[in-house]
Design a protein around this motif. Structure first.
Motif, PDB file in Angstrom:
ATOM      1  N   ASP A  66       0.860  -1.207   0.040  1.00 40.54           N
ATOM      2  CA  ASP A  66      -0.164  -0.026   0.039  1.00 40.54           C
ATOM      3  C   ASP A  66       0.725   1.152   0.055  1.00 40.54           C
ATOM      4  O   ASP A  66       0.436   2.168   0.651  1.00 40.54           O
ATOM      5  CB  ASP A  66      -0.986  -0.004   1.094  1.00 40.54           C
ATOM      6  N   LYS A 205      -2.102 -11.016  -1.878  1.00 42.51           N
ATOM      7  CA  LYS A 205      -2.495  -9.722  -2.469  1.00 42.51           C
ATOM      8  C   LYS A 205      -1.507  -9.454  -3.965  1.00 42.51           C
ATOM      9  O   LYS A 205      -2.094  -9.106  -4.601  1.00 42.51           O
ATOM     10  CB  LYS A 205      -2.047  -8.868  -1.501  1.00 42.51           C
ATOM     11  N   LEU A 208      -2.787 -11.593  -6.731  1.00 46.19           N
ATOM     12  CA  LEU A 208      -4.020 -11.131  -7.108  1.00 46.19           C
ATOM     13  C   LEU A 208      -3.701  -9.687  -8.256  1.00 46.19           C
ATOM     14  O   LEU A 208      -4.123  -9.774  -9.456  1.00 46.19           O
ATOM     15  CB  LEU A 208      -4.952 -10.579  -6.176  1.00 46.19           C
ATOM     16  N   LEU A 209      -3.065  -8.910  -7.640  1.00 48.08           N
ATOM     17  CA  LEU A 209      -2.435  -7.647  -8.400  1.00 48.08           C
ATOM     18  C   LEU A 209      -1.789  -8.241  -9.803  1.00 48.08           C
ATOM     19  O   LEU A 209      -1.835  -7.422 -10.796  1.00 48.08           O
ATOM     20  CB  LEU A 209      -1.410  -6.796  -7.674  1.00 48.08           C
ATOM     21  N   GLY A 213      -6.180  -8.816 -10.695  1.00 48.13           N
ATOM     22  CA  GLY A 213      -7.080  -9.033  -9.649  1.00 48.13           C
ATOM     23  C   GLY A 213      -8.001 -10.166  -9.737  1.00 48.13           C
ATOM     24  O   GLY A 213      -8.948 -10.194  -9.161  1.00 48.13           O
ATOM     25  N   GLU A 215      -9.319 -14.092  -9.867  1.00 42.70           N
ATOM     26  CA  GLU A 215      -9.127 -15.460  -8.949  1.00 42.70           C
ATOM     27  C   GLU A 215     -10.201 -16.340  -9.733  1.00 42.70           C
ATOM     28  O   GLU A 215     -11.388 -16.006  -9.844  1.00 42.70           O
ATOM     29  CB  GLU A 215      -9.613 -15.158  -7.488  1.00 42.70           C
ATOM     30  N   LYS A 224     -11.471  -9.500  -7.791  1.00 44.19           N
ATOM     31  CA  LYS A 224     -11.391  -9.190  -6.641  1.00 44.19           C
ATOM     32  C   LYS A 224     -10.715  -7.827  -6.250  1.00 44.19           C
ATOM     33  O   LYS A 224     -11.144  -7.080  -5.227  1.00 44.19           O
ATOM     34  CB  LYS A 224     -10.494  -9.960  -5.605  1.00 44.19           C
ATOM     35  N   CYS A 225      -9.888  -7.236  -7.110  1.00 44.99           N
ATOM     36  CA  CYS A 225      -9.388  -5.951  -6.945  1.00 44.99           C
ATOM     37  C   CYS A 225      -8.873  -5.349  -8.498  1.00 44.99           C
ATOM     38  O   CYS A 225      -9.079  -6.306  -9.308  1.00 44.99           O
ATOM     39  CB  CYS A 225      -8.317  -6.095  -6.221  1.00 44.99           C
ATOM     40  N   VAL A 226      -8.722  -4.064  -8.721  1.00 43.92           N
ATOM     41  CA  VAL A 226      -8.164  -3.442 -10.014  1.00 43.92           C
ATOM     42  C   VAL A 226      -6.563  -4.023  -9.959  1.00 43.92           C
ATOM     43  O   VAL A 226      -5.759  -4.152  -9.042  1.00 43.92           O
ATOM     44  CB  VAL A 226      -8.065  -2.115  -9.701  1.00 43.92           C
ATOM     45  N   GLY A 227      -6.284  -4.731 -10.881  1.00 47.60           N
ATOM     46  CA  GLY A 227      -4.675  -5.393 -11.163  1.00 47.60           C
ATOM     47  C   GLY A 227      -4.134  -5.277 -12.369  1.00 47.60           C
ATOM     48  O   GLY A 227      -4.605  -4.391 -13.160  1.00 47.60           O
TER      49      GLY A 227
END
Length: 375
Positions: A66, A205, A208-209, A213, A215, A224-227
């Protein structure tokens, strides 16, 4: 021509790549998964994640921690620009600290001074030591400093796969260790890299990136996230797997060649025409860089060495000299060692394909050139 570097690709790797190309399974697949497991086992780490290049590994490490706008990350002055570039790409600030003359690595004393005197508006969040040219010097010290001052630590171990500091494998001391598999590195997959960690949450984490993002589950794909897309190809994974069992022997060969360089360069050292680094126990010796005396012009030496059949080049850049990271802290600080290494550093041929005669020929050519230009 004695080349500066020469990638070594075993025949079984070439054959395996052919099999994979014929199979059609080219993107990240079983070979990459197996390479990750074998790399983690080699390093004694819980997790390894193979990626498209070493810079991608650094980027994922920063994002997983982060780190971004409002943060600052300490980097060494003498390194390849990717180290500082990728910090700035996240929106964080690259804070430059000078390096040691003996190791080319971050100077621990100056590192502590920077941390204790930090008064910038950003939050000082991490340090990113570079194990320059495979030199493990100060690795455990950096970890102790990071722990003392509650900072994250990302090892830029791009050149240092296989190196160790008093039993600690490079890449396993910090929150993340990041490697490059560029053709100049001892283990190469063409382009490619990896990051390793013992923290399962950070690994998940970063994983995923690395892949949008995304899975996969029994119910299909979930985002699951912006990747990003930083995956390694399956055939690159096969190359890495084929080379990894050779790595320790290749490093031992490099260490022997470096010891020979040290012995045969002694006359030039005594004449104060060059200095050489300390090759510490555990050094993987990805590059052997000497430092030319101040009166010598490196570009002339490179040109003359080429005429003698020897390829050479600069070692790395000085972040403070590039004019790209002109933050207040960096502007008001001096970097005498890093800038000297940038201006006067000369990388000599070193790879496991070289012979002892090759080293002697390089030294003879360098001696001839330096003696000619100083007459």
């Amino acid at each position: 021509m004695i080349k500066l570097s020469q990638p070594q690709i075993p025949e079984d790797a070439i054959e395996r790549v052919g099999d994979i190309l014929r199979s059609g399974q080219l993107v990240h697949g079983d070979e990459c998964n197996a390479f990750e497991s074998e790399l983690a086992a080699y390093l004694g780490a819980k997790h390894a994640l193979v990626v498209s290049n070493g810079t991608a590994a650094l980027h994922l490490a920063l994002l997983a921690l982060d780190i971004g706008p409002g943060d600052a990350v300490i980097v060494p002055d003498f390194t390849f620009t990717a180290t500082a570039n990728i910090v700035e790409i996240t929106g964080a600030k690259a804070v430059i600290v000078d390096v040691e003359r003996s190791s080319y690595n971050l100077d621990p004393i100056k590192l502590i001074e920077c941390i204790e005197n930090w008064n910038g508006p950003e939050k000082l969040k991490a340090l990113m030591p570079v194990l320059e040219f495979g030199n493990p010097s100060n690795l455990n010290t950096y970890r102790q400093i990071a722990e003392k001052y509650n900072l994250n630590m990302i090892e830029d171990a791009a050149c240092a796969l296989g190196a160790s500091d008093e039993g600690t494998k490079v890449g396993t001391a910090g929150d993340f260790g990041c490697f490059s598999f560029h053709p100049r590195k001892t283990l190469t997959t063409g382009e490619g890299g990896a990051l390793v960690t013992n923290n399962t949450e950070l690994f998940q984490k970063a994983a995923l990136l690395r892949s949008h993002g995304m899975e996969r589950s029994s119910e299909g794909v979930v985002f699951k996230c912006v990747g990003l897309n930083y995956r390694l190809t399956n055939f690159q994974g096969a190359i890495g797997r084929a080379i990894l069992p050779h790595l320790n022997n290749w490093i031992a060969q490099r260490q022997e060649l470096a010891a020979q360089y040290k012995e045969e360069l002694s006359t030039l050292i005594d004449s104060k025409l060059i200095t050489i680094p300390d090759v510490f126990i555990g050094h993987s010796v990805q590059t052997f860089m000497v430092v030319l005396a101040s009166q010598l012009k490196r570009s002339d030496i490179i040109f003359e060495l080429k005429a003698e059949g020897v390829e050479s080049n600069l070692g790395a850049q000085s972040m403070s000299a590039l004019g790209l990271f002109l933050h207040q802290q960096n502007i008001k600080t001096s970097y005498p060692v890093g800038q000297e290494l940038y201006q006067q550093g000369l990388a000599l041929p070193l790879h496991e394909g070289m012979t002892k005669d090759d080293v002697s020929n390089v030294v003879a050519a360098l001696s001839l050139v330096l003696n000619n230009v100083t007459r």
